[in-house]
Design an enzyme around this catalytic site. Structure first.
Site, PDB file in Angstrom:
ATOM      1  N   HIS A 251       5.701   4.440  12.463  1.00  0.00           N
ATOM      2  CA  HIS A 251       5.877   4.365  11.010  1.00  0.00           C
ATOM      3  C   HIS A 251       6.954   5.387  10.649  1.00  0.00           C
ATOM      4  CE1 HIS A 251       3.970   4.045   6.857  1.00  0.00           C
ATOM      5  NE2 HIS A 251       4.731   5.109   6.722  1.00  0.00           N
TER       6      HIS A 251
ATOM      7  N   CYS B 139       5.282   9.446  -0.396  1.00  0.00           N
ATOM      8  CA  CYS B 139       3.908   9.883  -0.158  1.00  0.00           C
ATOM      9  C   CYS B 139       3.547  10.816  -1.292  1.00  0.00           C
ATOM     10  CB  CYS B 139       3.779  10.580   1.201  1.00  0.00           C
ATOM     11  SG  CYS B 139       2.158  11.342   1.423  1.00  0.00           S
TER      12      CYS B 139
ATOM     13  N   ARG C 122       0.838  -1.212   0.000  1.00  0.00           N
ATOM     14  CA  ARG C 122       0.000   0.000   0.000  1.00  0.00           C
ATOM     15  C   ARG C 122       0.873   1.263   0.000  1.00  0.00           C
ATOM     16  NH1 ARG C 122      -0.837   4.950   1.821  1.00  0.00           N
ATOM     17  NH2 ARG C 122      -0.185   4.252   3.882  1.00  0.00           N
ATOM     18  N   ASP C 123       1.472   1.555   1.133  1.00  0.00           N
ATOM     19  CA  ASP C 123       2.263   2.791   1.252  1.00  0.00           C
ATOM     20  C   ASP C 123       3.399   2.807   0.228  1.00  0.00           C
ATOM     21  OD1 ASP C 123       4.493   4.451   2.150  1.00  0.00           O
ATOM     22  OD2 ASP C 123       3.362   4.779   3.974  1.00  0.00           O
TER      23      ASP C 123
ATOM     24  N   ASN D 152      10.127   4.502   3.024  1.00  0.00           N
ATOM     25  CA  ASN D 152       9.879   3.911   4.338  1.00  0.00           C
ATOM     26  C   ASN D 152      11.162   3.202   4.760  1.00  0.00           C
ATOM     27  OD1 ASN D 152       6.821   4.109   4.768  1.00  0.00           O
ATOM     28  ND2 ASN D 152       6.941   3.314   2.693  1.00  0.00           N
TER      29      ASN D 152
ATOM     30  N   HIS E   7      10.012   6.981   8.170  1.00  0.00           N
ATOM     31  CA  HIS E   7      10.601   7.128   6.834  1.00  0.00           C
ATOM     32  C   HIS E   7      12.081   7.449   6.992  1.00  0.00           C
ATOM     33  CE1 HIS E   7       7.166   7.344   3.819  1.00  0.00           C
ATOM     34  NE2 HIS E   7       6.622   6.944   4.953  1.00  0.00           N
TER      35      HIS E   7
END
Ligand code: ZN
Length: 305
Positions: free
Chosen positions: A212, A245, A19-20, A254, A214
């Protein structure tokens, strides 16, 4: 002074690559390849995967196959594997539950400007909408995880006061969130600010806390250690360090699943993953995407075999 012997003995890695990681890719990654990526992550020992986002397909075309991905993968996975998805609103929640999901993620942003860019409405308006989703989640037995983006800094407003994400987290918990994740969406956190926020969060919240990170400015893995020092051991990571993003300028990478797993393994913190399988998955992913990914372990190999 931190005693390393007191760090958590296990860590839970949540794979967010499908997803991300893929969300910011301009070219459509085929549905079958997304499904294969999830299968390979599971084979490598990952037990929770953020598989897709039930966002409007016009807004993020990469996620237009959300229902198909979920409906294909769910029946074939062992029961201990959790598949989750991001839902931006009540409509997304309905689609996720219809596809068979029992756990979803809802994102608020710690800064008003960034939140408006993401959601086209104020934080307060999104909170009101989420209240409905939490209520429906509770009634249907669907766990709703609250995520607070830009918890350590905003590309538009700069530094974020520590109280802001904490206040939002408390609101999400009251609304019914079953876990809270703090996200450093644009890589602005450093170990001291990570520790400060997480220590407070763990003290104030009763639900599990995760993070989360990065690696935009190469602080991602140091921040993992700071999180562990604060007692937090749930980490979003992506295979190869894929991702960025689409709504945040210059937000890259990430932290990589395999690099994080390698570091934790060497620190004797159990992740349940196979480095060999993670590396072969990254090699497969790089071949499928036709490009090198930022993670280092697939290039360097494990320090000790
Ligand atoms: Zn991310």
């Amino acid at each position: 002074m931190c005693n390393f012997a007191e760090l958590p003995k296990t860590a839970h890695l949540i794979e967010v690559g499908p997803r991300d990681g893929l969300q910011s890719e301009p070219d459509f990654f085929p549905t079958a390849a997304k499904i294969e990526m999830i299968r390979r992550a599971v084979r490598a020992g990952i037990r929770e995967i953020e598989a897709t986002s039930f966002v409007h397909p016009k807004r993020v075309p990469q996620m237009q196959d959300a229902a198909e991905v979920i409906q294909t993968i769910l029946p074939e996975l062992p029961p201990e594997v959790e598949i989750i998805a991001l839902v931006p609103n009540e409509k997304g929640f309905e689609r996720a539950v219809a596809a068979g999901l029992r756990k979803v993620r809802l994102v608020l942003t710690a800064s008003q400007t960034f939140h408006r860019k993401n959601f086209n409405q104020s934080i307060e308006e999104t909170q009101a909408e989420f209240a409905q989703v939490f209520a429906r989640g509770k009634a249907a037995g669907v766990n709703c995880v609250g995520i607070i983006a830009a918890s350590w800094g905003c590309p538009y407003e700069g530094r974020v006061a520590v109280e802001q994400p904490l206040r939002l987290a408390e609101g999400l918990e009251q609304a019914g969130a079953t876990e809270i994740f703090f996200a450093d969406t644009t890589g602005m956190a450093v170990p001291t600010t990570v520790y400060r926020l997480l220590q407070e969060a763990v003290a104030r919240l009763s639900v599990p806390v995760g993070v989360h990170f990065h690696n935009t400015r190469s602080t991602g893995y140091a921040n993992v250690v700071a999180a562990l020092q604060a007692g937090v051991n749930r980490f979003d990571t992506s295979l190869g360090g894929l991702g960025g993003c689409p709504f945040a300028p210059r937000a890259t990478g990430n932290i990589a699943t395999e690099d994080t797993a390698h570091m934790l393994n060497e620190m004797r913190i159990e992740t349940g993953t196979s480095l060999e399988q993670l590396i072969s998955t990254v090699t497969w992913l790089e071949a499928s995407m036709g490009k090198k990914l930022p993670g280092q372990l697939a290039k360097a190999g494990p320090a000790f075999l």
